[in-house]
Design a protein around this motif. Structure first.
Motif, short mmCIF file in Angstrom:
data_model
loop_
_atom_site.label_atom_id
_atom_site.label_comp_id
_atom_site.label_asym_id
_atom_site.label_seq_id
_atom_site.Cartn_x
_atom_site.Cartn_y
_atom_site.Cartn_z
N GLY A 292 -46.25 63.29 26.90
CA GLY A 292 -46.88 62.11 27.50
C GLY A 292 -46.90 62.20 29.02
N ALA A 293 -45.77 62.65 29.59
CA ALA A 293 -45.68 62.75 31.06
C ALA A 293 -46.68 63.77 31.59
CB ALA A 293 -44.25 63.12 31.46
N SER B 249 -53.62 61.80 36.76
CA SER B 249 -53.24 60.88 37.85
C SER B 249 -54.16 60.98 39.06
CB SER B 249 -51.79 61.14 38.25
OG SER B 249 -51.69 62.47 38.73
N GLN C 8 -58.78 54.26 25.81
CA GLN C 8 -57.82 54.74 26.83
C GLN C 8 -58.53 55.41 27.99
OE1 GLN C 8 -55.24 56.83 23.85
NE2 GLN C 8 -53.60 56.06 25.14
N ARG D 243 -50.11 62.18 31.55
CA ARG D 243 -50.19 61.19 32.63
C ARG D 243 -50.40 61.90 33.98
NH1 ARG D 243 -46.64 58.12 30.26
NH2 ARG D 243 -44.88 59.20 31.18
N GLU D 244 -49.61 62.93 34.18
CA GLU D 244 -49.68 63.69 35.43
C GLU D 244 -51.07 64.32 35.60
OE1 GLU D 244 -47.78 64.39 37.99
OE2 GLU D 244 -49.02 66.06 38.76
#
Ligand SMILES: [Zn+2]
Length: 484
Positions: free
Chosen positions: A457-458, A465, A76, A461-462
């Motif tokens: 998860g968000a 980013s 990942q 991701r943030e």
């Protein structure tokens, strides 16, 4: 609370048998197993606050991931599978992920596949913000505490051969000068010392050890640690009556190192230092000799087997059939990814069962019962939770998993099939519907009770980013220059 299943698998008895109760149930109160028996009997005798499960489920002991590291998987973070030695360089360029969030994400995945206990082996790394090893690692332990999972947590470090398996100066002299100079500078600026290792571990024991958290200590691997380092770690473990975890003979090069430097295997070297015993578990053990296997059996030293990792990193296949034949305690670990890159212990168990089938008729390999035992009781033992978990027995703590039997057997499965075979042949992480640790429900009908999976998860991701930080970009560049 009553936990009900068409089958309750209490414990493994031998290669062909487990103690299984049909139409059974477990009654637990305040996290302790009070009674196990027929559902009808328990229902008549107790008045539970809650009843979970039913005839479409199978109840099994919570499973143990006996060797693991933190983080999103290396894939990942951008690394393809490669042999371990260059793979270590590749990890240096990884992005920095908040350790709390990173651990939590991994924990959520583990709980989703029915893991209730993990052996978490943590690298000591210096980052720009990492002024205190205790603080950064305490955040990882906090994630476990908040999640409710059991953990045996250890920090690992080394004092030799930072780059490869040979003397650093010899290696650095072989590099183009600009790379050698840069590497020397990085190495000497702020080395991580034995004292850093011991003091952070000590502070973790004082502040973080609890009924669900054990703090172990870990030299990284035998060829990366001096005699003095190994002896100091052993002494620390004895003084604190705690467990030792080490990587051992994972690749052929590591075994060759022993032949060249000590005239014996790394395990035999550990034996001479008085390191072996039931308090020590060794991850991998792919390149064990017959006399190594004897040493493990004689000293009660355990092996944590990681078949997916060994395939993905070109390490080989560990001699598990021989180890089991000699009665060595073998547990199963996922080593931070697993064959499907998703931390699914049931798939790791299935791989453990299939990969040791040597050609020919009459060659023994692990049965489903043996594999379940490795993933439950044996794992509980190496993480020092053997008295509390690993089997479903009256008096033990209530760590258990309800698997979706309907999905496992759809649309038809021969009714004479042993339920343990059904679970190991066909079970998947996604079949774990309810997961309980110490009587606390962590996953209910496939939904986490303590965290919002999508929200965690968000946040990850943030946090990933943006562009690479200057430090991470520098590491990536250095790694790319060094790799050839
Ligand atoms: Zn590992």
């Amino acid at each position: 609370m009553i936990l009900r299943g068409k089958y309750v698998v209490c414990r493994v008895i031998d290669d062909d048998t487990s103690e299984i109760i049909k139409d059974g149930a477990v009654f637990q109160r305040d996290g302790q197993i009070v009674e196990i028996g027929l559902y009808m009997d328990l229902k008549a005798r107790h008045d539970p606050d809650e009843e979970i499960g039913g005839p479409d489920f199978v109840v099994i002991p919570g499973m143990v991931n006996a060797h693991h590291h933190m983080r999103l998987t290396p894939f990942q973070l951008g690394s393809l599978d490669m042999p371990l030695e260059p793979g270590i360089f590749a990890e240096w360029s990884s992005r920095e992920v908040d350790p709390y969030l990173d651990t939590l994400w991994c924990v959520l995945q583990m709980i989703e596949s029915g893991i209730t206990t993990v052996m978490h082996n943590q690298a000591m790394v210096r980052t720009p913000s990492d002024l205190d090893f205790y603080d950064s690692n305490a955040r990882i332990v906090d994630a476990y505490e908040d999640s409710g999972m059991r953990v045996a947590f250890s920090l690992y470090n080394r004092d030799l051969h930072f780059f490869t398996s040979q003397d650093d100066e010899t290696f650095l002299d072989s590099l183009p000068p600009f790379l050698g100079d840069r590497s020397r500078k990085g190495m000497r600026s702020r080395p991580i010392t034995l004292d850093d290792h011991l003091s952070a571990s000590e502070k973790l024991i004082v502040n973080k050890a609890s009924n669900r958290t054990r703090i172990f200590i870990s030299p990284h691997n035998v060829h990366w640690c001096s005699y003095e380092y190994l002896l100091a770690i052993k002494d620390f473990a004895s003084r604190h009556s705690t467990g030792l975890h080490i990587h051992l003979q994972e690749t052929a090069y590591q075994k060759m190192y022993g032949d060249e430097h000590w005239g014996k295997t790394p395990l035999a070297h550990l034996k001479d230092l008085g390191f072996l015993g039931p308090d020590l578990s060794c991850a991998h053990g792919v390149w064990l000799t017959d006399s190594d296997i004897d040493l493990l059996a004689e000293t009660g030293t355990a092996i944590c087997h990681n078949p997916s990792s060994n395939l993905r990193l070109n390490s080989g296949i560990a001699p598990i059939n021989r180890l089991l034949e000699r009665g060595v305690n073998v547990a199963i670990g996922i080593d931070e990814a697993g064959i499907n890159d998703d931390n699914d212990i049931l798939q790791e168990m299935r791989l453990t069962q299939k990969i040791h089938r040597e050609p020919g008729v009459g060659v023994a390999s692990p049965s489903s019962h043996r594999v379940l035992d490795m993933a439950t009781r044996n794992g509980a033992k190496v993480t020092f939770f053997g008295d509390e978990a690993g089997t479903l027995e009256v008096g033990k703590r209530a760590d258990m998993v309800l698997l979706d039997l309907e999905r496992i057997s759809e649309p038809y499965l021969d009714p004479d099939t042993n339920i343990v075979d059904s679970v190991v042949y066909r079970g998947r992480g996604s079949d774990a519907k309810t997961v309980i640790v110490d009587g606390e429900v962590l996953l209910r009908d496939g939904v986490h009770t303590k965290f919002d999976r999508a929200e965690i998860g968000a946040r990850i991701r943030e946090s990933l980013s943006g562009p690479l930080s200057p430090a991470a970009a520098g590491r990536a560049k250095f790694n790319a220059d060094l790799k050839p």
